[in-house]
Design an enzyme around this catalytic site. Structure first.
Site, PDB file in Angstrom:
ATOM      1  N   GLY A  29      10.500 -38.432  50.649  1.00  0.00           N
ATOM      2  CA  GLY A  29      11.550 -38.352  51.776  1.00  0.00           C
ATOM      3  C   GLY A  29      11.230 -39.332  52.931  1.00  0.00           C
ATOM      4  O   GLY A  29      10.146 -39.803  53.234  1.00  0.00           O
ATOM      5  N   TYR A  30      12.363 -39.500  53.758  1.00  0.00           N
ATOM      6  CA  TYR A  30      12.128 -40.183  54.910  1.00  0.00           C
ATOM      7  C   TYR A  30      12.220 -39.578  56.209  1.00  0.00           C
ATOM      8  O   TYR A  30      13.432 -38.967  56.210  1.00  0.00           O
ATOM      9  CB  TYR A  30      13.172 -41.589  54.786  1.00  0.00           C
ATOM     10  CG  TYR A  30      12.643 -42.502  53.854  1.00  0.00           C
ATOM     11  CD1 TYR A  30      11.549 -43.415  53.721  1.00  0.00           C
ATOM     12  CD2 TYR A  30      12.975 -42.209  52.506  1.00  0.00           C
ATOM     13  CE1 TYR A  30      11.105 -44.196  52.888  1.00  0.00           C
ATOM     14  CE2 TYR A  30      12.565 -42.986  51.363  1.00  0.00           C
ATOM     15  CZ  TYR A  30      11.677 -44.159  51.692  1.00  0.00           C
ATOM     16  OH  TYR A  30      11.134 -44.863  50.399  1.00  0.00           O
ATOM     17  N   ILE A  31      11.245 -39.720  56.909  1.00  0.00           N
ATOM     18  CA  ILE A  31      11.500 -38.913  58.248  1.00  0.00           C
ATOM     19  C   ILE A  31      12.355 -39.868  59.303  1.00  0.00           C
ATOM     20  O   ILE A  31      13.180 -39.594  60.058  1.00  0.00           O
ATOM     21  CB  ILE A  31      10.104 -38.556  59.017  1.00  0.00           C
ATOM     22  CG1 ILE A  31       9.529 -37.693  57.975  1.00  0.00           C
ATOM     23  CG2 ILE A  31      10.099 -38.354  60.489  1.00  0.00           C
ATOM     24  CD1 ILE A  31       7.946 -37.383  58.312  1.00  0.00           C
TER      25      ILE A  31
END
Length: 161
Positions: A29-31
């Site tokens: 996932g991408y913060i």
């Protein structure tokens, strides 16, 4: 400075499957994912890491990766922008190189992309007969973009490079 030099391709056939030497399921996932850089969290089996990459549709980008505990990575995945990227990576040796073929699941099911990391941008490499069109310069094929515009939402024309 650590640098990733990577080219992305679509596949013409499933002939690569018989040559895969190992397989790894991954969730990432991408913060953060902006034009200048992305910050990714990935869990792959018992390995987890935070990864920072410079942005842009370029073959060569700055890349930093820092291993972290899996339980910490799972907590960080809760902070990521949905949907998470769920994929199976197949490792396929060919001509002295190791291709990484990502088969996506969930919101990106149906998308399969081959990646090849190189030592320098103009490095020659043999192309297997199962490799199709290059998509390195097409934004929608980058994982950070698949979060914002998943494959299931692509139009018929977007599915053809």
């Amino acid at each position: 400075m650590p640098r990733e030099i990577e080219r992305k391709f679509l596949l013409k056939s499933d002939a690569w499957r018989a040559a895969a030497t190992r397989v790894q399921r991954m969730t990432q996932g991408y913060i953060a994912g902006g034009a200048r850089a992305s910050v990714r969290v990935r869990v792959a089996g018992d390995y987890a890491a935070i990864n920072i990459k410079s942005g842009g549709l370029v073959m060569s980008r700055l890349e930093y990766e820092y291993p972290i505990a899996v339980d910490q990575a799972l907590e960080l995945l809760e902070l990521c922008v949905p949907p998470l990227i769920d994929k199976t990576r197949h490792f396929v040796p060919f001509g002295g190189f190791e291709w990484e073929i990502d088969e996506f699941h969930g919101d990106n099911a149906g998308l399969v992309v081959a990646e090849l990391e190189l030592d320098h941008e103009d490095q020659e490499f043999p192309r297997p007969n199962w490799i199709g069109n290059e998509v390195t310069q097409i934004e929608r094929y980058y994982n950070v973009r698949l979060v914002k515009h998943p494959y299931r939402e692509w139009s018929e024309s977007e599915r053809k490079p």
